[in-house]
Scaffold this motif. Structure first.
Motif, PDB file in Angstrom:
ATOM      1  N   GLN A  21       0.699  -1.105   0.074  1.00 27.15           N
ATOM      2  CA  GLN A  21       0.020  -0.003  -0.089  1.00 27.15           C
ATOM      3  C   GLN A  21       1.015   1.290   0.013  1.00 27.15           C
ATOM      4  O   GLN A  21       0.478   2.259  -0.602  1.00 27.15           O
ATOM      5  N   VAL A  22       2.088   1.186   0.615  1.00 29.94           N
ATOM      6  CA  VAL A  22       3.056   2.320   0.757  1.00 29.94           C
ATOM      7  C   VAL A  22       3.417   2.540  -0.447  1.00 29.94           C
ATOM      8  O   VAL A  22       3.642   3.791  -1.150  1.00 29.94           O
ATOM      9  N   LYS A  23       3.814   1.755  -1.291  1.00 33.00           N
ATOM     10  CA  LYS A  23       4.709   1.696  -2.682  1.00 33.00           C
ATOM     11  C   LYS A  23       3.568   2.471  -3.364  1.00 33.00           C
ATOM     12  O   LYS A  23       4.087   3.282  -4.366  1.00 33.00           O
ATOM     13  N   PHE A  24       2.496   2.197  -3.549  1.00 33.23           N
ATOM     14  CA  PHE A  24       1.299   2.382  -4.478  1.00 33.23           C
ATOM     15  C   PHE A  24       0.495   3.770  -3.938  1.00 33.23           C
ATOM     16  O   PHE A  24      -0.452   4.061  -4.447  1.00 33.23           O
ATOM     17  N   GLN A  25       0.604   4.139  -2.963  1.00 31.90           N
ATOM     18  CA  GLN A  25      -0.114   5.266  -2.487  1.00 31.90           C
ATOM     19  C   GLN A  25       0.109   6.466  -3.152  1.00 31.90           C
ATOM     20  O   GLN A  25      -1.075   6.962  -3.315  1.00 31.90           O
ATOM     21  N   GLY A  26       1.306   6.984  -3.531  1.00 32.06           N
ATOM     22  CA  GLY A  26       1.254   8.346  -4.294  1.00 32.06           C
ATOM     23  C   GLY A  26       1.046   8.177  -5.713  1.00 32.06           C
ATOM     24  O   GLY A  26       0.909   9.136  -6.277  1.00 32.06           O
ATOM     25  N   ASN A  27       1.241   7.075  -6.219  1.00 29.55           N
ATOM     26  CA  ASN A  27       1.116   6.827  -7.869  1.00 29.55           C
ATOM     27  C   ASN A  27      -0.209   6.965  -8.232  1.00 29.55           C
ATOM     28  O   ASN A  27      -1.127   6.292  -7.539  1.00 29.55           O
ATOM     29  N   GLY A  28      -0.719   7.303  -9.319  1.00 30.64           N
ATOM     30  CA  GLY A  28      -1.804   7.324 -10.028  1.00 30.64           C
ATOM     31  C   GLY A  28      -2.301   5.961 -10.521  1.00 30.64           C
ATOM     32  O   GLY A  28      -3.576   5.895 -10.732  1.00 30.64           O
ATOM     33  N   ALA A  29      -1.270   5.088 -10.721  1.00 29.18           N
ATOM     34  CA  ALA A  29      -1.745   3.689 -11.192  1.00 29.18           C
ATOM     35  C   ALA A  29      -1.890   2.816 -10.379  1.00 29.18           C
ATOM     36  O   ALA A  29      -1.149   2.833  -9.365  1.00 29.18           O
ATOM     37  N   SER A  30      -2.709   2.002 -10.484  1.00 28.45           N
ATOM     38  CA  SER A  30      -3.091   0.995  -9.574  1.00 28.45           C
ATOM     39  C   SER A  30      -2.145  -0.281  -9.913  1.00 28.45           C
ATOM     40  O   SER A  30      -1.837  -0.427 -10.780  1.00 28.45           O
ATOM     41  N   PRO A  31      -2.097  -1.063  -8.990  1.00 30.41           N
ATOM     42  CA  PRO A  31      -1.113  -2.164  -9.171  1.00 30.41           C
ATOM     43  C   PRO A  31      -1.683  -3.249 -10.134  1.00 30.41           C
ATOM     44  O   PRO A  31      -0.909  -4.061 -10.876  1.00 30.41           O
ATOM     45  N   PHE A  32      -2.877  -3.114 -10.184  1.00 29.31           N
ATOM     46  CA  PHE A  32      -3.730  -4.148 -11.120  1.00 29.31           C
ATOM     47  C   PHE A  32      -3.451  -3.764 -12.584  1.00 29.31           C
ATOM     48  O   PHE A  32      -3.450  -4.585 -13.486  1.00 29.31           O
ATOM     49  N   GLU A  33      -3.097  -2.305 -12.683  1.00 31.37           N
ATOM     50  CA  GLU A  33      -2.913  -1.859 -14.156  1.00 31.37           C
ATOM     51  C   GLU A  33      -1.360  -1.956 -14.477  1.00 31.37           C
ATOM     52  O   GLU A  33      -1.208  -2.550 -15.781  1.00 31.37           O
ATOM     53  N   LYS A  34      -0.530  -1.902 -13.718  1.00 30.75           N
ATOM     54  CA  LYS A  34       0.683  -2.095 -13.929  1.00 30.75           C
ATOM     55  C   LYS A  34       1.152  -3.443 -13.907  1.00 30.75           C
ATOM     56  O   LYS A  34       2.032  -4.169 -14.674  1.00 30.75           O
ATOM     57  N   HIS A  35       0.835  -4.430 -12.840  1.00 25.58           N
ATOM     58  CA  HIS A  35       1.055  -5.551 -12.776  1.00 25.58           C
ATOM     59  C   HIS A  35      -0.045  -6.745 -12.836  1.00 25.58           C
ATOM     60  O   HIS A  35      -0.136  -7.526 -11.810  1.00 25.58           O
ATOM     61  N   ASP A  36      -0.577  -6.611 -14.071  1.00 24.77           N
ATOM     62  CA  ASP A  36      -1.833  -7.405 -13.862  1.00 24.77           C
ATOM     63  C   ASP A  36      -1.797  -8.922 -13.808  1.00 24.77           C
ATOM     64  O   ASP A  36      -2.342  -9.703 -13.268  1.00 24.77           O
ATOM     65  N   ALA A  37      -0.590  -9.538 -14.463  1.00 24.56           N
ATOM     66  CA  ALA A  37      -0.417 -10.939 -14.432  1.00 24.56           C
ATOM     67  C   ALA A  37      -0.095 -11.296 -13.028  1.00 24.56           C
ATOM     68  O   ALA A  37      -0.516 -12.418 -12.592  1.00 24.56           O
ATOM     69  N   ILE A  38       1.057 -10.383 -12.489  1.00 22.57           N
ATOM     70  CA  ILE A  38       1.377 -11.070 -11.099  1.00 22.57           C
ATOM     71  C   ILE A  38       0.091 -10.923  -9.924  1.00 22.57           C
ATOM     72  O   ILE A  38       0.129 -12.042  -9.266  1.00 22.57           O
TER      73      ILE A  38
END
Length: 121
Positions: A7-24
């Motif tokens: 959560q901390v890593k993706f807090q300030g980013n506008g991109a969701s982890p589902f968008e960047k790392h969908d397969a993982i």
């Protein structure tokens, strides 16, 4: 713990982890579902044969999150996990061979000794 770091890593980013790392992320959800399913089946039906699957899927889930958080360390752990999974699979196949062919025919197992290069007959 990894969830908090995630959560901390993706807090300030506008991109969701589902968008960047969908397969993982999809793989993580599948592995976590397999892990929970094997726990439920193991307790409900008292099945000991699915414990290797539970162990492997339980170890794979945090490795997949580490692939997103710290990619180099995640890939290293993934390679080690694959080696461990192959070793467990080989041992399981030897046990399955012994159970199916040797116990069914009431004859002693003809498995090679440790360190031997012979294949079982």
């Amino acid at each position: 713990m990894l969830g908090v770091l995630f959560q901390v890593k993706f807090q300030g980013n506008g991109a969701s982890p589902f968008e960047k790392h969908d397969a993982i992320i999809s793989s993580f959800v599948i592995v976590l579902s397999i892990y929970v399913g094997t726990i439920i089946l193991g307790k409900k039906f008292e099945m000991k044969t699915i414990e290797p699957i539970r162990l492997l899927s339980g170890a794979m889930a945090p490795i997949l999150l580490l692939l997103i958080l710290v990619p180099i360390f995640g890939w290293l752990l993934l390679v080690l996990w694959m080696f461990f999974a192959a070793t467990m699979g080989w041992d399981y196949l030897q046990q399955l061979y012994q159970k199916l062919f040797c116990e069914a025919s009431d004859r002693p197992p003809n498995l090679p000794e440790e360190g031997s290069q012979e294949l079982p007959v």
